[in-house]
Scaffold this active site. Structure first.
Site, PDB file in Angstrom:
ATOM      1  N   LYS A 115       0.953  -1.077  -0.124  1.00  0.00           N
ATOM      2  CA  LYS A 115      -0.021   0.078  -0.040  1.00  0.00           C
ATOM      3  C   LYS A 115       0.863   1.393   0.223  1.00  0.00           C
ATOM      4  CE  LYS A 115      -3.172  -2.892  -0.253  1.00  0.00           C
ATOM      5  NZ  LYS A 115      -3.461  -3.279  -1.554  1.00  0.00           N
ATOM      6  N   ARG A 296      -7.863  -7.128  -9.611  1.00  0.00           N
ATOM      7  CA  ARG A 296      -8.589  -8.318  -9.927  1.00  0.00           C
ATOM      8  C   ARG A 296     -10.234  -7.991 -10.333  1.00  0.00           C
ATOM      9  NH1 ARG A 296      -9.252  -7.262  -4.209  1.00  0.00           N
ATOM     10  NH2 ARG A 296     -11.381  -6.529  -3.931  1.00  0.00           N
TER      11      ARG A 296
END
Ligand code: MV4
Length: 493
Positions: A115, A296
């Site tokens: 992140k 995804r």
């Protein structure tokens, strides 16, 4: 590419297998011992067992999936969502084995999985991020960095949020309200992060209270990136989304344009290839910030498909197969409105406890403008080994209000018996004033205050007693019956 193996289960496996077949590919399903009779198995040309019920030993086991691909001579793998979908070593190993990974490049998955690296990558591309620190590798480094930033940046102030670099999805986050709580929370976040992600690195951001969660659907082919507008995903509980819509009811056209442009810029910054989602939080003063990127296909992708008419799985497969995006942004138009709800086997009145078990009867009405993505036909058993989602229901209509009404009616006519579901909870949301207005944020469902306390009439209480009685009778009497006999019992009341 000739034969596609889908490394997943449930509704998303079925969703992918159907599009793959539509496109003329041969298909392979994988299943665990628990999923012997699961529907996704029978949607493929062939299926292969990949291990025991526990995901760790089957759907999460890279080696077993690669073996299955080798045995069935599949030449491409679609990971779906969850399981191995954002595991960069899996994507890398698929490639090393000479197969096509239907998703973005392994190094992009890895970069977005960290992140802090993700923040830095999009920041460079001019995408706004929440005021915060870089990677903090020790408690001392964290304390120094936070104290420094508090002095030098006036938009960095309490409350703060400590996040895990390896995290995402909300795990291991800690809110810090004052300087006195800082050290303890950094220590706690580090030990939680070590346990959950095997990585102690944390970073600290200013904490935005009650933000909205907006995500931009993107499609990239490594050269160009297009957006398919945004989804509003603020209605969630403990980081599980409950209702999603496209487009967001809460954005001004100007703010929407800025967020969509930022989503595209973020994906371009990493030369994104495949379908992806760029997440933003939006403050009550309409400031917006990048949160993370999901590399995804997402659970809620149908609402984007509804408003654009684009099949995202088809594009994922085409892009992985080397086909360039021949669309331009002007070709992608948004029409009407779409809402999705997730029907779950869970008890909303008792801590949203999962309710796996026997699903005696499930019947959806036939309707115009409604899509059901599901992997269950009743009677069946909702397994305790996996996510207890029964179905995703998504609706489209020309306007948001018509869409809300359509979803309401559809849910009301949906018959589900035998285990406790969130159907009534979903209807409460669809009927709530905040939802009608489209005014809500990510913390709204966390407090039960919005729920109306309804005192049922004696007639309704009597009916519920009768229903309980009949259900107990059915489950008692059906214990030793085969499934066709159980079905006729389920129909009886
Ligand atoms: C935040 C935030 C407020 N301020 N970051 C939650 C999951 C992870 N992706 C990041 N999350 C949040 N990050 C700052 N600086 C609030 C959340 C958050 C949230 C974000 C999106 C959707 C639902 C959420 C629910 C709770 C907290």
């Amino acid at each position: 590419m000739k034969k596609i193996l889908v490394a997943n289960r449930g509704e998303i496996a079925i969703r992918i297998l159907r599009t793959a077949r539509e496109m003329g590919f041969k298909t392979v399903a994988v299943y665990s011992e628990e999923d012997q009779n699961a529907l996704h198995r029978f949607e493929a040309d062939e299926s292969i067992c990949i291990g025991p019920a526990e995901s760790q030993k089957s759907y999460l086991k890279v080696e077993n999936i690669l073996d299955a691909a080798k045995k069935t001579k599949a030449d491409a793998i679609h990971p779906g969502y969850g399981f191995l979908s954002e595991n960069s070593s899996f994507a890398a190993e698929v490639k090393i084995a000479g197969l096509t990974f239907i998703g973005p490049a392994a190094d992009v998955i890895k970069q977005m999985g960290d992140k802090v690296l993700a923040r830095q990558a999009v920041e460079k591309a001019g995408v706004p991020t929440v005021p915060g620190t870089g990677a903090l590798k020790s408690v001392e480094e964290a304390l120094t960095a936070v104290k420094n930033l508090l002095k030098t940046r006036k938009d960095f102030k309490f409350p703060l949020l400590v996040k895990a670099a390896g995290g995402g999805g909300g795990k291991g986050m800690r809110i810090v309200r004052s300087e006195g709580e800082l050290k303890e929370n950094i220590e706690r976040a580090r030990s939680e992060a070590l346990k959950a992600f095997n990585n102690e690195t944390v970073f600290v951001e200013r904490y935005l209270e009650e933000p909205r969660h907006i995500e931009v659907q993107v499609l990239g082919d490594g050269k160009s990136v297009l957006h398919l507008f945004e989804r509003e995903c603020s209605l969630q509980r403990r980081h599980q989304k409950v209702v999603e819509e496209a487009q967001s009811p809460s954005l001004t056209p100007q703010l929407r344009e800025k967020i969509l442009a930022a989503g595209v810029a973020a994906a371009k910054a990493v030369k994104y290839s495949s379908a992806g989602t760029v997440e933003f939080i939006v403050s009550n003063t309409d400031d917006f910030y990048f949160l993370e990127m999901n590399t995804r296909i997402q659970v809620e992708h149908p609402v984007s498909e509804w408003i654009t008419g684009i099949d995202l799985i088809r594009w994922q497969i085409d892009i992985a197969n080397g086909k360039p995006l021949k669309l331009s942004q002007e070709d992608i138009r948004s029409q009407g409105h779409s809402i999705e709800v997730r029907l779950y086997a869970e008890d909303c009145d008792h801590g949203f406890l999962p309710q796996p078990g026997k699903l005696h009867f499930l019947r959806f009405p036939h309707w115009t403008g409604v899509r059901v993505d599901s992997a269950v036909i009743s009677p069946t058993t909702i397994s305790s080994f996996y996510d207890p989602m029964i179905a995703k229901i998504s609706a489209w209509a020309p306007t948001r209000e018509e869409c809300r009404q359509r979803m309401k009616l559809f849910l009301e006519k949906t018959e589900v018996e035998g285990l406790i579901t969130n159907k009534a909870f979903l209807l409460e949301i669809l009927n709530a004033e905040f939802f009608k207005k489209g005014h809500y944020h990510t913390q709204l469902l966390e407090s039960p205050n919005w729920r109306k306390k309804i005192q049922p009439s004696n007639e309704i209480l009597a009916a519920l007693c009768l229903k309980d009685y009949l259900e107990n009778k059915i489950s008692f009497e059906s214990r030793n019956l085969s499934s066709w006999q159980q079905e006729s019992y389920a129909l009886a009341p």
